[in-house]
Design a protein around this motif. Sequence first.
Motif, PDB file in Angstrom:
ATOM      1  N   GLY A 149       0.637  -1.210   0.050  1.00  0.00           N
ATOM      2  CA  GLY A 149      -0.055   0.006  -0.022  1.00  0.00           C
ATOM      3  C   GLY A 149       1.056   1.192   0.067  1.00  0.00           C
ATOM      4  N   GLU A 150       1.977   1.120   0.769  1.00  0.00           N
ATOM      5  CA  GLU A 150       2.755   2.334   0.689  1.00  0.00           C
ATOM      6  C   GLU A 150       3.478   2.703  -0.558  1.00  0.00           C
ATOM      7  OE1 GLU A 150       6.480   4.159   3.540  1.00  0.00           O
ATOM      8  OE2 GLU A 150       5.524   2.441   3.893  1.00  0.00           O
ATOM      9  N   ARG A 152       1.955   2.076  -3.183  1.00  0.00           N
ATOM     10  CA  ARG A 152       0.746   2.647  -4.226  1.00  0.00           C
ATOM     11  C   ARG A 152       0.678   1.348  -5.290  1.00  0.00           C
ATOM     12  NH1 ARG A 152      -1.420   7.321  -3.635  1.00  0.00           N
ATOM     13  NH2 ARG A 152      -0.604   9.113  -2.370  1.00  0.00           N
ATOM     14  N   PRO A 154      -1.555  -0.999  -6.992  1.00  0.00           N
ATOM     15  CA  PRO A 154      -2.937  -1.189  -6.844  1.00  0.00           C
ATOM     16  C   PRO A 154      -3.465  -2.607  -7.145  1.00  0.00           C
ATOM     17  CG  PRO A 154      -2.158  -0.808  -9.225  1.00  0.00           C
ATOM     18  CD  PRO A 154      -0.950  -0.752  -8.447  1.00  0.00           C
ATOM     19  N   SER A 313       4.357  -0.357  -9.048  1.00  0.00           N
ATOM     20  CA  SER A 313       4.541   0.607  -7.815  1.00  0.00           C
ATOM     21  C   SER A 313       4.120   1.781  -8.710  1.00  0.00           C
ATOM     22  CB  SER A 313       5.567   1.002  -7.060  1.00  0.00           C
ATOM     23  OG  SER A 313       5.486   2.105  -6.693  1.00  0.00           O
ATOM     24  N   GLU A 314       3.139   2.601  -8.386  1.00  0.00           N
ATOM     25  CA  GLU A 314       2.926   3.845  -8.914  1.00  0.00           C
ATOM     26  C   GLU A 314       3.667   5.206  -8.323  1.00  0.00           C
ATOM     27  OE1 GLU A 314      -1.376   3.915  -8.997  1.00  0.00           O
ATOM     28  OE2 GLU A 314      -1.532   2.526 -10.616  1.00  0.00           O
ATOM     29  N   LEU A 315       4.521   4.777  -7.562  1.00  0.00           N
ATOM     30  CA  LEU A 315       5.329   5.776  -6.961  1.00  0.00           C
ATOM     31  C   LEU A 315       5.969   6.683  -7.773  1.00  0.00           C
ATOM     32  CD1 LEU A 315       7.093   4.021  -3.829  1.00  0.00           C
ATOM     33  CD2 LEU A 315       5.342   5.841  -3.631  1.00  0.00           C
ATOM     34  N   PRO A 426       2.181   7.893   1.052  1.00  0.00           N
ATOM     35  CA  PRO A 426       0.920   7.641   0.141  1.00  0.00           C
ATOM     36  C   PRO A 426      -0.091   6.956   0.798  1.00  0.00           C
ATOM     37  CG  PRO A 426       2.921   6.362  -0.517  1.00  0.00           C
ATOM     38  CD  PRO A 426       3.505   7.242   0.540  1.00  0.00           C
ATOM     39  N   PRO A 429      -4.049   1.783  -1.436  1.00  0.00           N
ATOM     40  CA  PRO A 429      -5.264   1.665  -2.553  1.00  0.00           C
ATOM     41  C   PRO A 429      -6.173   0.896  -1.858  1.00  0.00           C
ATOM     42  CG  PRO A 429      -3.364   0.112  -3.072  1.00  0.00           C
ATOM     43  CD  PRO A 429      -2.849   1.161  -1.994  1.00  0.00           C
TER      44      PRO A 429
END
Length: 437
Positions: A149-150, A152, A154, A313-315, A426, A429
């Motif tokens: 989760g950290e 990001r 999904p 990751s979406e970081l 962050p 999700p």
Amino acid sequence: MTPLRAVKGMNDVLPEEIGRWHRVEHAYARTMSLHGFREVRTPYVEPTGLFVRAIGETTDVVEKEMYTFTHHEESLTLRPEGTAGAARAFIEHGKEPVTRWWYQGPMFRAERPQRGRYRQFSQLGAEIFGDPGPGCDAEMIDMLVGFLGELRVPGVEVLVNSLGGPDTRVRYREALVAHLRPRAASLTADSQRRLETNPLRILDSKDERDREAVKDAPSLHQFLSDEDRAHFDGLRRHLDALGTPYKVDERLVRGLDYYSRTLFEIKGAHEKLGAGSTLVGGGRYDRMVRDLGGPDVPAIGFAAGLERLLIASELEVPTTIADAVVAPLGTEAVGKALEMGRALRHNGIRVEVDTRGSSLKSQLRRANALGARMVLILGESELRDGTVQVKDLDAHTQETMPIDQALRVVVDRLVAAHRSVDSRPPAAPPPPEKDKA
């Protein structure tokens, strides 16, 4: 002369990519520290026998994928995974009743390179020695969900299963072989071989022929002992208490022989990774330490490929390389420019001093390429007067001021800019729907 290239599947990580690597590594180290784990670093090269005994002689890793060589009549192998080396180190050095270790670093497997899978790959992993679970099993899974989760990631999905103890596996193996032997001709060549050596791996096949053959196979859960079932029920109860969503997958197996009882996979970023969306895999290996010559100590661990986490990751990370550039005009100004750069760095400012002797126009282009906000221009007249021109590229201003004052202004503006950036972790999700069936 033909230029040399990297070995296929062993890739360079370039400076423009390394920022995301650092962010994942730092998040991982922080997560592990918060959960009481300490870092361990084991050698990249181990005795070949360690992996044969720990992983299993008939696994794909040992049979096909290890980089093994002989030196001074000793068979050595580049580590293909981290658990065996950690277990060896625990036997050799461990003294605590419960030992929590984490690690990260390169592993080596001679498999076909594909998206997110390389012959030299970076792995994050951890082991807990001395706790039989299932409480620590549930905490480890919950910790990993929070970590993803950290990052990001999904679409996080947790799958859990129980392989039972050794007696359960023996009974189930016999039942599975009895089911599959009449269907052997319909299996793939790999699964026909595994039918004799490692039949549980057939359950993990992605080939439709194999999937059809195992569709009506008996469930491993039919063979769980009372102790195995109580352990698995405890895992689910603790996950429920933590509010960690999960699904029970009775077909879930993994490619290494050492697993027993708790087994889990965590998937995510399905749109990016498709069928290869498994990000973390782990489980219990309660017999490994004893089988490697150590005490009878239970253990659980996991591993995650860093390259796959980076895809999932979406970081995002800042693209700026320097906060400020000091631009000396002429050789006489270089010495003072170097002093100014050092003074700014002592205040935590990222600075490049451009000592190429190039024009102001070229140095400003360089500052833009580095993403710098402030440029300090030092020419002959400024050097004579003890001043410097401070150019703020964001505010589109330029002022001339004494050097000491200029350094304070640059530090104040850049520190204020950094503080204005929201550095909160962050948000995770939304979790998947819980399925306890």
